[in-house]
Motif scaffolding. Structure first.
Motif, PDB file in Angstrom:
ATOM      1  N   ASN A 113     -17.222  -6.945 -16.975  1.00 29.30           N
ATOM      2  CA  ASN A 113     -16.415  -7.979 -17.063  1.00 29.30           C
ATOM      3  C   ASN A 113     -14.916  -7.107 -17.742  1.00 29.30           C
ATOM      4  N   SER A 114     -15.280  -5.386 -18.547  1.00 27.94           N
ATOM      5  CA  SER A 114     -14.295  -5.106 -18.915  1.00 27.94           C
ATOM      6  C   SER A 114     -13.498  -3.731 -18.285  1.00 27.94           C
ATOM      7  N   ASN A 115     -14.065  -4.176 -16.333  1.00 30.26           N
ATOM      8  CA  ASN A 115     -13.170  -3.839 -15.454  1.00 30.26           C
ATOM      9  C   ASN A 115     -12.496  -5.060 -14.837  1.00 30.26           C
ATOM     10  N   PHE A 116     -12.727  -5.737 -14.978  1.00 30.96           N
ATOM     11  CA  PHE A 116     -11.494  -7.230 -14.921  1.00 30.96           C
ATOM     12  C   PHE A 116     -10.361  -7.295 -15.949  1.00 30.96           C
ATOM     13  N   HIS A 117     -10.986  -7.341 -16.926  1.00 33.29           N
ATOM     14  CA  HIS A 117      -9.372  -6.740 -18.043  1.00 33.29           C
ATOM     15  C   HIS A 117      -8.765  -6.270 -17.985  1.00 33.29           C
ATOM     16  N   THR A 118      -9.040  -4.533 -17.563  1.00 36.99           N
ATOM     17  CA  THR A 118      -8.646  -3.319 -17.593  1.00 36.99           C
ATOM     18  C   THR A 118      -7.601  -3.426 -16.279  1.00 36.99           C
TER      19      THR A 118
END
Length: 257
Positions: A113-118
């Motif tokens: 999910n962090s990849n989506f947000h960044t």
């Protein structure tokens, strides 16, 4: 492969693969933003020393990659983000029927999910600058599976899929998005596990490395953080301008099996 004038944000980069990638990008001339979830004096000193050693601007920004708002805040606080390297990750090993729900949630949040947000926060900055590179550190487990690693395998497969999607969305722009899929990499964390594994299996260091840790890595050699970093530098170079939406395996032949 000069990256002078570019700013790279690397998540999970105060040790291991992330720090190795940051070093190689800085060697190529990029200013770097280091990150982890801690906010210690040594974290900021690490960035200060890296910048002084390699003659670039290096900063440390705390952000918890399990929290979407902090992922996005990291990119905003960085100011510029010409290069985004999504590296933060954690692991837990258990059969799926015994896998703790909180561990599942944390692995999915931090590893995927962090990849989506960044990426969602970084792409507008790349478009404004007229150039961008996204490098997602996936894993051999983004291409194949192992038992007892349901959350990690699911997350890394998700990262590979997301990489392809973002590449298609930016295909006509001077922005690329690719994934590096490492096998076993010799990091301080892995090195620290070797003595206990030697005791557990009553094996020599050489046998533990070859027959336990690298059982699925045909080269029987660890990849290095420098090699992962060098691959990231290549993906950020002009030579890789038409490489997008793909994976590069640095796994000693693991996924060739």
């Amino acid at each position: 492969m000069s990256l002078k004038g570019k700013t790279a944000v690397i998540t999970g980069s105060n040790s291991g693969i992330g720090l190795g990638v940051a070093r190689e990008l800085a060697k190529a001339g990029a200013d770097v933003v280091l990150n982890s979830f801690t906010d210690r004096d040594e974290d900021h000193k690490l960035a200060e020393d890296l910048g002084a050693e390699l003659g670039v601007t290096a900063r440390y920004i705390k952000a918890d990659m399990s929290k979407g708002d902090e992922c996005r805040a990291l990119i905003e606080q960085a100011g510029r983000c010409d290069i985004l390297v999504n590296n933060a990750g954690i692991q837990h090993v258990a059969p799926i029927d015994q896998f703790p729900g909180d561990k599942w949630d944390a692995i999915i949040a931090i590893n995927m999910n962090s990849n989506f947000h960044t990426m969602a926060a970084a792409l507008p900055k790349m478009r404004e600058a007229g150039w961008g590179r996204v490098v997602n550190v996936a894993s051999a487990h983004g291409l194949t599976a192992s038992p007892f690693k349901a959350a990690y395998v699911a997350a890394k497969h998700g990262v590979v899929g997301m990489t392809k999607t973002v590449a298609l969305e930016t295909a006509e722009e001077p922005i690329t998005c690719n994934a590096i899929c490492p096998g076993y990499v010799l990091t301080p964390l892995v090195e620290a596990q070797i003595p206990d594994t030697m005791k557990e299996y009553d094996m020599s260091r050489e046998d533990v490395v070859r027959n336990v840790l690298l059982a699925r890595q045909p080269s029987k050699n660890f990849a290095t953080t420098e090699q992962i970093g060098g691959t990231a530098v290549f993906l950020c170079s002009d030579a890789a301008a038409q490489i997008t939406g793909t994976t590069i395996s640095v796994d000693g032949g693991w996924t060739a099996l």
